[in-house]
Write a protein that holds these residues in place. Sequence first.
Motif, PDB file in Angstrom:
ATOM      1  N   UNK A   7       0.868  -1.171   0.000  1.00  0.00           N
ATOM      2  CA  UNK A   7       0.000   0.000   0.000  1.00  0.00           C
ATOM      3  C   UNK A   7       0.905   1.221   0.000  1.00  0.00           C
ATOM      4  N   UNK A   8       0.710   2.103  -0.962  1.00  0.00           N
ATOM      5  CA  UNK A   8       1.657   3.185  -1.193  1.00  0.00           C
ATOM      6  C   UNK A   8       1.041   4.546  -0.902  1.00  0.00           C
ATOM      7  N   UNK A   9       1.852   5.407  -0.330  1.00  0.00           N
ATOM      8  CA  UNK A   9       1.490   6.803  -0.122  1.00  0.00           C
ATOM      9  C   UNK A   9       1.430   7.473  -1.495  1.00  0.00           C
ATOM     10  N   UNK A  40      -3.480   5.971   1.171  1.00  0.00           N
ATOM     11  CA  UNK A  40      -2.659   4.809   0.848  1.00  0.00           C
ATOM     12  C   UNK A  40      -3.445   3.952  -0.134  1.00  0.00           C
ATOM     13  N   UNK A  41      -2.819   3.601  -1.245  1.00  0.00           N
ATOM     14  CA  UNK A  41      -3.529   2.876  -2.296  1.00  0.00           C
ATOM     15  C   UNK A  41      -2.717   1.671  -2.751  1.00  0.00           C
ATOM     16  N   UNK A  45      -5.137  -0.005  -7.808  1.00  0.00           N
ATOM     17  CA  UNK A  45      -5.794   1.305  -7.745  1.00  0.00           C
ATOM     18  C   UNK A  45      -4.899   2.373  -8.367  1.00  0.00           C
ATOM     19  N   UNK A  46      -3.609   2.351  -8.027  1.00  0.00           N
ATOM     20  CA  UNK A  46      -2.691   3.343  -8.582  1.00  0.00           C
ATOM     21  C   UNK A  46      -2.576   3.219 -10.096  1.00  0.00           C
ATOM     22  N   UNK A  71      -9.347   9.146  -9.798  1.00  0.00           N
ATOM     23  CA  UNK A  71      -9.380   7.785 -10.334  1.00  0.00           C
ATOM     24  C   UNK A  71     -10.105   7.738 -11.670  1.00  0.00           C
ATOM     25  N   UNK A  72      -9.723   6.775 -12.493  1.00  0.00           N
ATOM     26  CA  UNK A  72     -10.408   6.520 -13.755  1.00  0.00           C
ATOM     27  C   UNK A  72     -11.687   5.741 -13.451  1.00  0.00           C
TER      28      UNK A  72
END
Length: 261
Positions: A7-9, A40-41, A45-46, A71-72
Amino acid sequence: MLENRHLLDTIPIFNEDDKNIYTYIPPNDSNEKSRIDYIWASLPILGQSLNSTVIENDHFTTDHNTVTLSLDTQLFIGKTLPKINKSKKKITRTVFLYDEMDQEDDEFTWDNFRAGLDHEIERLKLKDRSITKRKHVDHVWDSLRQLIMKSANENIRNKKVIKQKFKCAPEKKLSVYFDLRYIINRIQEICSCITGLRNHPNQEVINKWINYQNTIIKLKDKYELFTSDTIFTFLNNDQFHSYLDELNEIRKQLRIMIKEE
């Protein structure tokens, strides 16, 4: 902990200057700004994300700004929306051409900008408003900000440009991203270490930073980064200060790689 679960910032991925982005603005100017709000995604998602940024809250009073992730819609509904996607590509921003102000026989002058702003302030009697509470300051500032933009749009030469969206898939940046986070963590740690050092560090601290240095040398080789060839011994405070400069240079080059990837 969250990064270990992939999960990324989102802010560092979409913003080169994330260290200057704040979400908490303390009411007391003597206190420091900070970024304590996050999104955090996961990688899927990213992969469908367009942008992530921080915006001011205009609809209610708070000392926090809002973190956003665009988001798309295809990710959630399974099909594209042609009209929305078409308009999304045409999102524009205004660029003010300050260098073209005060040209001969031109209406776009700083005098006209000031006159237009003064006229609007007088028209709304902004100077006469009573200010006894913080919300009054907020209201006056919001009005002034709108008047500045109104006068700028009318009296400063400008053009509309299409916003460029984030083009690269975050998966391609994942390796650089995690290595950048590692360097940022070491920078934070060495700053704390420098603050705590008085004269000479103990052997445990020296050994820890020598191990860090060995890992970071491999990281530099991995990306062919060009920095100092000095091998630091960490025997005194000056060595830690010099290595902090080294880490900051590595961080700078990794940020450039993320931007160009």
